[in-house]
Structure formats: structure tokens, C-alpha cells
Design an enzyme around this catalytic site. Structure first.
Site, PDB file in Angstrom:
ATOM      1  N   LYS A  35     -11.274  -3.742  11.366  1.00 20.86           N
ATOM      2  CA  LYS A  35     -10.152  -3.239  12.171  1.00 20.86           C
ATOM      3  C   LYS A  35     -10.134  -3.888  13.562  1.00 20.86           C
ATOM      4  O   LYS A  35      -9.071  -4.193  14.096  1.00 20.86           O
ATOM      5  CB  LYS A  35     -10.196  -1.710  12.260  1.00 20.86           C
ATOM      6  CG  LYS A  35      -9.778  -1.030  10.955  1.00 20.86           C
ATOM      7  CD  LYS A  35      -8.314  -1.285  10.649  1.00 20.86           C
ATOM      8  CE  LYS A  35      -7.946  -1.007   9.220  1.00 20.86           C
ATOM      9  NZ  LYS A  35      -6.566  -1.371   8.872  1.00 20.86           N
ATOM     10  N   ASP A  73      -0.357  -7.209  -4.562  1.00 17.69           N
ATOM     11  CA  ASP A  73      -1.756  -7.134  -4.152  1.00 17.69           C
ATOM     12  C   ASP A  73      -1.854  -7.984  -2.892  1.00 17.69           C
ATOM     13  O   ASP A  73      -1.474  -9.166  -2.907  1.00 17.69           O
ATOM     14  CB  ASP A  73      -2.620  -7.724  -5.284  1.00 17.69           C
ATOM     15  CG  ASP A  73      -4.105  -7.646  -4.974  1.00 17.69           C
ATOM     16  OD1 ASP A  73      -4.461  -7.495  -3.786  1.00 17.69           O
ATOM     17  OD2 ASP A  73      -4.901  -7.749  -5.925  1.00 17.69           O
ATOM     18  N   GLY A 103       0.825  -1.217   0.000  1.00 15.83           N
ATOM     19  CA  GLY A 103       0.000   0.000   0.000  1.00 15.83           C
ATOM     20  C   GLY A 103       0.850   1.254   0.000  1.00 15.83           C
ATOM     21  O   GLY A 103       0.499   2.265   0.615  1.00 15.83           O
ATOM     22  N   ILE A 137      -6.038  11.229   9.514  1.00 15.65           N
ATOM     23  CA  ILE A 137      -4.684  11.706   9.185  1.00 15.65           C
ATOM     24  C   ILE A 137      -4.773  12.805   8.129  1.00 15.65           C
ATOM     25  O   ILE A 137      -5.423  12.648   7.092  1.00 15.65           O
ATOM     26  CB  ILE A 137      -3.790  10.550   8.681  1.00 15.65           C
ATOM     27  CG1 ILE A 137      -3.726   9.416   9.722  1.00 15.65           C
ATOM     28  CG2 ILE A 137      -2.396  11.066   8.332  1.00 15.65           C
ATOM     29  CD1 ILE A 137      -3.108   9.780  11.065  1.00 15.65           C
ATOM     30  N   TYR A 141     -15.700  -1.308   7.930  1.00 16.74           N
ATOM     31  CA  TYR A 141     -14.291  -0.951   8.128  1.00 16.74           C
ATOM     32  C   TYR A 141     -13.898  -1.166   9.598  1.00 16.74           C
ATOM     33  O   TYR A 141     -12.880  -1.790   9.899  1.00 16.74           O
ATOM     34  CB  TYR A 141     -14.086   0.512   7.715  1.00 16.74           C
ATOM     35  CG  TYR A 141     -12.708   1.067   7.951  1.00 16.74           C
ATOM     36  CD1 TYR A 141     -11.589   0.529   7.317  1.00 16.74           C
ATOM     37  CD2 TYR A 141     -12.517   2.158   8.803  1.00 16.74           C
ATOM     38  CE1 TYR A 141     -10.323   1.065   7.525  1.00 16.74           C
ATOM     39  CE2 TYR A 141     -11.259   2.698   9.011  1.00 16.74           C
ATOM     40  CZ  TYR A 141     -10.169   2.149   8.368  1.00 16.74           C
ATOM     41  OH  TYR A 141      -8.923   2.680   8.576  1.00 16.74           O
ATOM     42  N   GLY A 153      -0.504   4.873  -1.104  1.00 20.59           N
ATOM     43  CA  GLY A 153      -1.607   5.485  -0.360  1.00 20.59           C
ATOM     44  C   GLY A 153      -1.173   6.701   0.443  1.00 20.59           C
ATOM     45  O   GLY A 153      -0.010   7.100   0.424  1.00 20.59           O
ATOM     46  N   GLN A 154      -2.156   7.280   1.151  1.00 12.83           N
ATOM     47  CA  GLN A 154      -1.891   8.534   1.877  1.00 12.83           C
ATOM     48  C   GLN A 154      -0.749   8.378   2.876  1.00 12.83           C
ATOM     49  O   GLN A 154       0.187   9.167   2.878  1.00 12.83           O
ATOM     50  CB  GLN A 154      -3.158   8.998   2.613  1.00 12.83           C
ATOM     51  CG  GLN A 154      -2.983  10.362   3.274  1.00 12.83           C
ATOM     52  CD  GLN A 154      -4.043  10.678   4.328  1.00 12.83           C
ATOM     53  OE1 GLN A 154      -4.791   9.792   4.764  1.00 12.83           O
ATOM     54  NE2 GLN A 154      -4.113  11.927   4.728  1.00 12.83           N
ATOM     55  N   ARG A 169      -0.302  -1.407  -5.899  1.00 12.85           N
ATOM     56  CA  ARG A 169      -1.227  -2.302  -6.602  1.00 12.85           C
ATOM     57  C   ARG A 169      -1.569  -1.716  -7.959  1.00 12.85           C
ATOM     58  O   ARG A 169      -0.956  -2.053  -8.951  1.00 12.85           O
ATOM     59  CB  ARG A 169      -2.484  -2.537  -5.765  1.00 12.85           C
ATOM     60  CG  ARG A 169      -3.302  -3.727  -6.241  1.00 12.85           C
ATOM     61  CD  ARG A 169      -4.403  -4.030  -5.252  1.00 12.85           C
ATOM     62  NE  ARG A 169      -5.389  -2.974  -5.232  1.00 12.85           N
ATOM     63  CZ  ARG A 169      -6.505  -2.981  -5.946  1.00 12.85           C
ATOM     64  NH1 ARG A 169      -6.779  -3.992  -6.717  1.00 12.85           N
ATOM     65  NH2 ARG A 169      -7.357  -1.988  -5.874  1.00 12.85           N
TER      66      ARG A 169
HETATM   67  N1  SER Z   1      -9.444   7.882   8.090  1.00  5.30           N
HETATM   68  C1  SER Z   1     -10.218   6.673   8.255  1.00  5.30           C
HETATM   69  C2  SER Z   1     -11.559   6.816   7.676  1.00  5.30           C
HETATM   70  O1  SER Z   1     -12.077   7.896   7.718  1.00  5.30           O
HETATM   71  C3  SER Z   1     -10.331   6.346   9.720  1.00  5.30           C
HETATM   72  O2  SER Z   1      -9.326   5.449  10.046  1.00  5.30           O
HETATM   73  O3  SER Z   1     -12.104   5.863   7.212  1.00  5.30           O
END
Ligand code: SER
Length: 320
Positions: free
Chosen positions: A147, A53, A8, A173, A143, A11-12, A35
Site C-alpha cells: 500500500k 483479473d 474487484g 470498513i 499488505y 468485494g466488500q 474475477r
Molecule cells: N481492512 C484492511 C485489513 O484489515 C485494512 O485496510 O487488512
């Protein structure tokens, strides 16, 4: 750790974490795993890049062997907003991707696996202010469900196999290098881009929405500090609360107006309002502070000044 694979990497968080790990461990020792997204020039010019991946265990294994990988940082995930649009995709990537990586690490005796978690593990019945480390974990998003399960399975590998698996519960973040994608906290990044480009922003959660947030330099520091902490100092493994700031969207707008007085904000809450409302206002990160010396550097106005400067420069160069 000698050779790290970041899954990843485009990603950010992954994009900036990969570069920082290359500064610390040497460019050749940190493989950027991407990916679909085309890796940036910064990623391709500072060390090896491979297409990986998380769902393709054979592909991961080939990269592990090629670079003698002994640590994996798994930053690949489907975030909360996209997850609600496609729950099975979120389950697949976040759970099956993770289990592939944990199994690979177990089979090949890896020294460390980093498994990020999130404030999304909390839910509407969790205490909202100064949310404790040990508390109710009953999230209402897919999500969040993945987690919580990710924290538990990571901790299981520590206990069952004696492996070194670690992770943080990241707050929202905020960064100016790579855009976040598909998260609920994405508004806290978009607001700065729109402030620079259009001097106005329409937010998809309401003015009073307050969430725990963190600026990228603190996020990178927290991640690397946890990775480098002595295993014997850790009283937790895959679920450290880390706090930095807590503010409402209205307070963000006020902070931006200190630099751009004409900035205007309006509100059109969508399905992400309910997600945001199910997450805490702020978290208690006492154990992270105690076990590995966590302490954030940035507050809201310090971050706003930095974000507006960096995004303003991109705008002047015609990059956004
Ligand atoms: N930044 C994430 C989200 O908003 C939270 O972990 O899904």
C-alpha cells in the site's frame, strides 16, 4: 468520466461502490469487473459484468476497448491477514495488478484512476493517536508495504505523466452487504453477524484493541466525493487520511449490548493481534476535510443500530 471499470466489483467495497456509481453515471456506464466470485444478482441486473483479473493486462485491455473505458477504480487487493499467509501473492496482486492498471490508463489516456490505500501503510513507529497525514510509513505487513508502494507509484504517475490518480487510506470498513475477506479489521463485521446469530462472539484480537473504523455509507461517500473533487483542489493524491470513528472491541461489545443485552464476548488473539497493534488508534484527516470537504455521518451507536437491523432482517429471511 463516461465509462468506468471497477476491478474487484464482487468485494466488500467494490460490490456497493459499483451500484452507487451506476446510480450516478448510469448502469451501462459502469462495468463490474469480477474475477472468481460469482457476481450477485444486483450486480448482473444493473449493468454490464465482465470477468477481469488485474494480473491479466490483455484481458483488461479487451474490456477497456469493448466499453470505451476512460476511468478505472481498482478495488482488487489481497488484505493484511491473507497477505501474511501468502506474501508473494499479496505482492503480485497488489503491485503487478496495480501497475497493469496504471500502464493501461497511461497508454489509453484515461481520465482517472482510483487506487485505494489503507491505514495499513502505518507501522509500529508511527504516532498512534490522531496519526498525521504526513508521518512515518514503515509498515510491518506485506499488505502495508504494497500500500505504501501503491501510494508512491500512484503519485509518481501524477507527477511524471500528469495523470489523475487518486486514493484514500481506508480505515477498517464495516458493512452488511458483502463480507470482507482476509483482513485484520474483519472482526468488526463478524461481531455483528455473531451477535445476531448466536448472541456471542470470540474475537481474534483483544478487548483493548482500538482501530480507526468507518461505516460503509461513509466509505462510499468519501470515495465518490474524492473522485468528483476538482483536481486543482487536491494537495495530495493517492494517500488521503480519512477518519470516522475510533473504538476498542470492548466498546463495540458495549454498543451491541445496548440492543442485545445478553450479548457475550470472549477473546482468543491470533497472529492478527500483532498486525492490529502496529496500526494507529485514530487518524487526523484535516487535509481531506480541507481539500474536498470530507465529513463522516456515522458514530458507533448509529452504526450498531443500523448493522443489527440489516443483519437481523437477513437472519429472519434465512439468508444467513
Ligand atoms: N481492512 C484492511 C485489513 O484489515 C485494512 O485496510 O487488512
Amino acid at each position: 468520466m463516461k465509462n468506468i471499470l471497477v476491478v474487484g466489483s464482487a468485494g466488500q467495497i467494490g460490490s456497493e461502490l459499483t451500484l452507487l456509481l451506476r446510480d450516478i453515471y448510469g448502469g451501462d456506464h459502469v462495468v463490474a469487473g469480477v474475477r472468481k466470485t460469482k457476481p450477485s444478482e444486483k450486480l448482473t441486473s444493473t449493468g454490464p459484468c465482465e470477468v477481469v483479473d488485474a494480473l491479466d493486462k490483455e484481458g483488461l485491455l479487451a474490456v477497456v476497448k469493448k466499453y470505451k473505458i476512460d476511468a478505472i477504480v481498482n478495488m482488487a487487493a489481497i488484505l493484511s491477514g491473507t497477505g501474511e499467509k501468502n506474501p508473494m501473492l499479496a505482492w503480485d496482486v497488489n503491485m503487478n495488478g496495480l501497475i497493469n492498471i496504471l500502464e493501461l490508463a497511461r497508454e489509453h489516456g484515461m481520465k482517472q484512476v482510483v487506487v485505494p490505500s489503507s491505514i495499513a501503510v502505518f507501522g509500529p513507529t508511527t504516532p498512534v493517536d490522531n496519526t498525521p497525514q504526513e508521518t512515518i510509513l514503515k509498515p510491518t505487513t506485506i499488505y502495508g508495504v504494497t500500500k505504501v508502494a501503491g501510494e508512491l507509484i500512484g503519485d509518481y504517475y501524477v507527477k511524471r505523466y500528469g495523470m489523475d490518480v487518486r486514493g484514500l487510506r481506508y480505515p477498517g470498513i464495516i458493512s452488511h452487504e458483502t463480507l470482507p475477506g482476509g483482513g485484520t479489521t474483519d472482526y468488526a463485521v463478524a461481531i455483528y453477524y455473531e451477535a445476531i446469530k448466536n448472541k456471542k462472539y470470540t474475537c481474534f484480537v483483544n478487548e483493548d484493541t482500538r482501530l480507526p473504523m468507518m461505516y460503509m455509507p461513509d466509505c462510499l461517500k468519501a470515495t465518490v466525493d474524492l473522485m468528483q473533487a476538482d483536481f486543482s483542489d487536491l494537495n495530495y493524491h493517492c494517500d488521503y487520511n480519512v477518519g470516522a470513528m475510533s473504538f476498542s472491541v470492548g466498546e463495540m461489545a458495549e454498543s451491541i449490548r445496548k440492543f442485545i443485552p445478553e450479548f457475550e464476548i470472549s477473546y482468543e488473539p491470533d497472529f492478527r493481534q500483532q498486525i492490529a497493534d502496529s496500526w494507529p488508534n485514530s487518524v487526523d484527516d484535516g487535509p481531506a476535510r480541507q481539500d474536498w470537504g470530507w465529513k463522516p455521518d456515522y458514530d458507533l451507536d448509529g452504526m450498531t443500530a443500523d448493522m443489527l437491523k440489516a443483519i437481523g432482517e437477513k437472519h429472519e429471511k434465512g439468508l444467513i
